[in-house]
Design a protein around this motif. Structure first.
Motif, short mmCIF file in Angstrom:
data_model
loop_
_atom_site.label_atom_id
_atom_site.label_comp_id
_atom_site.label_asym_id
_atom_site.label_seq_id
_atom_site.Cartn_x
_atom_site.Cartn_y
_atom_site.Cartn_z
N HIS A 31 0.88 -1.31 0.13
CA HIS A 31 -0.09 0.07 -0.01
C HIS A 31 0.89 1.27 0.08
CE1 HIS A 31 -3.71 -2.40 0.49
NE2 HIS A 31 -2.96 -3.05 1.50
N ALA A 32 2.19 1.18 0.62
CA ALA A 32 2.79 2.40 0.51
C ALA A 32 3.38 2.72 -0.81
CB ALA A 32 3.91 2.03 1.36
N HIS A 33 3.53 1.78 -1.77
CA HIS A 33 3.86 1.88 -3.23
C HIS A 33 3.00 1.96 -4.21
CE1 HIS A 33 7.52 0.92 -0.81
NE2 HIS A 33 8.07 1.76 -1.34
N GLY A 34 1.73 1.23 -3.64
CA GLY A 34 0.51 1.36 -4.56
C GLY A 34 0.87 0.13 -5.91
N ARG A 35 1.65 -1.14 -5.52
CA ARG A 35 1.93 -1.88 -6.43
C ARG A 35 2.23 -3.15 -5.84
NH1 ARG A 35 7.75 0.10 -8.76
NH2 ARG A 35 8.67 -0.04 -6.76
N ALA A 36 1.95 -4.29 -6.66
CA ALA A 36 2.21 -5.78 -6.11
C ALA A 36 3.68 -6.18 -6.64
CB ALA A 36 1.03 -6.77 -7.00
N VAL A 37 3.93 -7.24 -6.06
CA VAL A 37 5.21 -8.01 -6.17
C VAL A 37 4.99 -9.45 -5.89
CG1 VAL A 37 6.28 -7.61 -4.10
CG2 VAL A 37 7.74 -8.16 -5.64
N THR A 38 5.43 -10.42 -6.49
CA THR A 38 5.31 -11.64 -6.17
C THR A 38 6.82 -12.31 -5.72
OG1 THR A 38 3.78 -11.99 -8.02
CG2 THR A 38 4.75 -14.24 -7.29
N ILE A 39 6.79 -13.17 -4.78
CA ILE A 39 7.83 -13.66 -4.09
C ILE A 39 7.61 -15.47 -3.97
CG2 ILE A 39 9.49 -13.58 -2.11
CD1 ILE A 39 8.02 -10.75 -1.65
N ALA A 40 8.66 -15.95 -4.34
CA ALA A 40 8.71 -17.30 -4.18
C ALA A 40 10.05 -17.75 -3.49
CB ALA A 40 8.54 -18.15 -5.46
N HIS A 41 9.98 -18.96 -2.64
CA HIS A 41 11.13 -19.73 -2.15
C HIS A 41 10.94 -20.97 -2.24
CE1 HIS A 41 10.55 -20.25 2.41
NE2 HIS A 41 9.33 -19.49 1.93
N MET A 42 12.15 -21.79 -2.31
CA MET A 42 12.11 -23.00 -2.40
C MET A 42 13.39 -23.65 -1.44
SD MET A 42 12.87 -25.54 -5.71
CE MET A 42 14.62 -24.96 -6.10
N HIS A 43 13.14 -24.90 -0.90
CA HIS A 43 14.26 -25.61 -0.78
C HIS A 43 14.48 -26.73 -1.57
CE1 HIS A 43 16.40 -27.98 3.18
NE2 HIS A 43 17.49 -27.62 2.18
N GLY A 44 15.61 -26.76 -2.30
CA GLY A 44 15.87 -27.86 -3.32
C GLY A 44 16.28 -29.15 -2.87
N LEU A 45 16.09 -29.95 -3.31
CA LEU A 45 16.46 -31.33 -3.10
C LEU A 45 17.74 -31.44 -2.47
CD1 LEU A 45 17.41 -33.67 -5.14
CD2 LEU A 45 15.52 -32.90 -6.15
N ARG A 46 18.18 -32.55 -1.55
CA ARG A 46 19.56 -32.77 -1.26
C ARG A 46 19.75 -34.10 -2.05
NH1 ARG A 46 22.09 -35.87 2.42
NH2 ARG A 46 24.29 -35.26 2.99
N ASP A 47 21.05 -34.42 -2.63
CA ASP A 47 21.26 -35.50 -3.40
C ASP A 47 22.60 -35.89 -2.65
OD1 ASP A 47 22.13 -37.72 -4.78
OD2 ASP A 47 21.18 -36.92 -6.63
N PRO A 48 22.92 -36.97 -1.76
CA PRO A 48 23.91 -37.40 -1.33
C PRO A 48 25.14 -37.34 -2.30
CG PRO A 48 22.23 -38.77 -0.53
CD PRO A 48 21.62 -38.04 -1.65
N ALA A 49 24.96 -37.60 -3.85
CA ALA A 49 25.91 -37.60 -4.67
C ALA A 49 26.46 -36.17 -4.95
CB ALA A 49 25.49 -38.25 -5.82
N GLY A 50 25.59 -35.26 -4.48
CA GLY A 50 26.35 -34.00 -4.75
C GLY A 50 24.99 -32.89 -5.40
#
Length: 267
Positions: free
Chosen positions: A140-159
């Protein structure tokens, strides 16, 4: 608007983490490796896996929520398993957490798995389930929208090298974002991706106009002194061209995890 992304490491540096979160005062905090155990007291527990024992804050989600009372809090579990207090088992959930300042309106969100599915009876087999959370905010301070995404990527024991599973993970993340991002406004994507800078993940996300601020600024290390292995890349922060970056920092101090916090101020 200040956005911080951080792998919280299960809260192993608990006091420093809580103090930093309060001091940094983000508008949006994206945390990976967060635990919640609604039926247990807050405090320390032990995660055990194949002879490995790691201290964990059993109710880190609750503790961060208390540190940010002006924020709405969202917990996004990937699995439910056992932690231990001595020989006593504690049933807990593991996953992502997103905290959003209440003065911003959340006008859309999407949550889904990018690898595997929810594991209700244990932490799951490696590579374990992973999810992503995407929110669309109106400032509301800027009168516009923003989209934010975050992920925890899979851990592979091989690297951290590319695999078919990691490529499918990136495609799933792009699909998740596309459900709510209209395509004509700012988009920020961040998290602990568990991939290398040359990963196909970035080529897939580039189709949405995203470019990485870590490698784009010539930075080569997103890990702290608590991480003793080789290979210092893990965490990334990507933006579209219409995101006006006022400040971007891979935070060197304080050290609040074995990952460094990524801090983005949008003008």
């Amino acid at each position: 608007m200040r956005i911080i992304s951080l792998n919280a490491w299960g809260g192993r540096l608990h006091e420093a983490l809580i103090a930093y979160v309060k001091q940094a005062d983000p508008d949006v905090l994206c945390l990976q490796e967060v635990l919640r155990a609604p039926n247990a007291d807050s405090g320390w527990s032990i995660y055990r896996d194949a002879g490995l024992e790691l201290p964990q804050r059993v109710n880190l989600f609750q503790e961060i929520s208390a540190a940010l009372p002006a924020h709405d809090a969202f917990f996004c579990p990937t699995s439910r398993g056992e932690l231990f207090n001595g020989d006593a088992a504690i049933v807990a959930e593991f996953g992502l957490a997103t905290f959003v300042r209440k003065s911003h309106s959340i006008i859309a969100q999407s949550l889904d798995f990018v690898h595997g599915s929810f594991s209700a009876d244990g932490w799951g087999e490696h590579p374990r389930p992973r999810n992503a959370h995407c929110i669309r905010l109106f400032s509301h301070a800027h009168g516009r929208a923003v989209t934010i995404a975050h992920m925890h990527g899979l851990r592979d024991p091989a690297g951290k090298g590319d695999t078919a599973q990691r490529e499918q993970q990136a495609l799933a993340l792009a699909d998740l974002i596309g459900r709510i991002w209209p395509g004509d406004e700012g988009l920020v994507v961040c998290g602990d991706f568990n991939v290398l800078p040359d990963s196909a993940t970035f080529r897939i996300l580039a189709r949405s106009g995203l470019s990485d601020l870590v490698t784009g600024n010539g930075l080569v290390d997103t890990r702290t002194s608590y991480y003793l292995k080789q290979g210092r890349f893990a965490d990334y922060m990507l933006v579209t061209p219409d995101v006006e970056v006022a400040r971007f920092e891979v935070v060197e101090a304080p050290e609040v995890s074995d990952h460094r916090a990524l801090l983005l101020d949008i003008a």
